[in-house]
Design a protein around this motif. Structure first.
Motif: not given
Length: 357
Positions: A5, A11, A54-55, A63-64, A66
């Motif tokens: 990121h 991610l 996070w997306s 979806t990730y 973080k």
């Protein structure tokens, strides 16, 4: 794979159910802002920091997780992923899944860990050597020690300082496992990272002069002169304080601060050395050449002895991280995680053997 990121975190895409949601739930539980469980609070020290999910704006359904980038502070990170435990399948795995996992590495149950891959920086060639999981699965009981020592060899010498620091950090994780009965981990890994790059350093040889200790002809050590050699070793005769300084730059591995007391206590018959960072530019002066014969016979072996075989009790640790990763198979428990403990103990034993031999 792991993505970076722009804010410096990494991610990790959420795996399909049930693995992905289970890993997310694990992180949410450990990093809950209202968590007051001392076992989980201590566990945070051994994980990457977690910053929620996070997306990407263009794919809101992806979806990730973080997470902290454990390698970010390193210049040339050397990285190894080692799966820990006697079983790489969880208690709910099907017979087919169990057979599949066991057949991948039958030795897992016996030694308790598996090298999944590594990336090692070699100072001599300024390049990385990479090994994948096939390398780890090819290791036998007889070759696993050599296989892991490859990770700590920088092409010039064995980084015993990084091994000693890794043992210390694994020991802390082992202490945590010995003291908890809440969670059992399957197919989880340890991520090893250490700094592989070379930086200019200063070595101060105290108490005795180089000419007296190493047999260098005194006539070659004229006041204020640098004695140059083509292996990036430079000697300065500091006549005003009676000490000799040597600077070692890119030809050798990065050296870390050596406390005089720690070194002289263990090796009273050898030179006491202190390693300090050297500001580049301060050392380049007019030079007088020293013969290759004297350097080959004296200075280089002395530096190798110190920096490639550092005593384990050095107080100031090198730049090393060992973190637990991969939590898609973590389950509540009311017993100690004996499989993980077994793997940690065996891994420590292998590393200690590398260090001792």
């Amino acid at each position: 794979g792991i993505l970076q990121h722009p804010d410096g975190t990494v991610l990790k895409q959420l795996q399909p159910p049930p693995r992905g949601p289970r890993e997310q739930e694990f992180y949410n539980k450990v990093y809950d802002s209202e968590c007051c469980d001392s076992v989980l609070l201590e566990l945070r020290e051994y994980l990457p920091k977690y910053f929620g999910v996070w997306s990407p704006p263009t794919a809101p359904n992806d979806t990730y997780l973080k997470l902290e980038d454990v390698t970010r502070k390193f210049n040339k990170p050397c990285i190894m992923d080692v799966k820990i435990g006697q079983k790489s399948y969880d208690p709910y795995a099907s017979a087919e899944k169990i057979q599949q996992q066991v057949s991948k590495y039958p030795l897992m149950e016996e030694i308790g860990f598996l090298v999944l891959g590594m990336r090692v920086y070699h100072v001599t060639s300024d390049s990385y050597e990479t090994q994948n999981q096939h390398y780890g699965r090819s290791l036998t009981k007889e070759t696993v020690k050599d296989g892991i020592s490859t990770f700590f060899h920088n092409g010039y010498c064995l980084r015993k300082d990084a091994i000693a620091a890794s043992i210390q950090k694994i020991g802390k994780i082992l202490e945590w496992f010995e003291g908890q009965k809440q969670l059992n981990f399957y197919a989880s890994s340890l991520l090893f990272v250490y700094e592989g790059s070379c930086q200019a350093t200063t070595v101060r040889l105290s108490d005795v002069t180089l000419a007296e200790k190493r047999g260098v002809p005194k006539g070659l050590l004229s006041g204020g002169d640098i004695l140059e050699y083509n292996n990036n070793i430079h000697l300065i005769n500091a006549t005003e304080n009676g000490k000799i300084e040597a600077s070692v730059s890119k030809g050798l591995s990065k050296f870390y601060a050596l406390h005089k007391k720690a070194y002289s206590k263990r090796h009273p018959s050898q030179l006491s050395l202190k390693v300090e960072n050297l500001e580049q530019g301060n050392m380049w002066k007019s030079s007088t050449c020293i013969t290759q014969e004297h350097l080959n016979g004296n200075v280089i072996p002395q530096l190798e002895k110190v920096f490639c075989h550092m005593p384990a009790e050095i107080k100031e640790s090198p730049n090393v991280e060992v973190r637990m990763i991969d939590f898609a198979h973590v389950f509540p428990s009311n017993t100690k995680d004996e499989g993980y403990i077994y793997g940690l103990k065996n891994l420590i034993t292998v590393l200690q053997n590398i260090l001792d031999n």
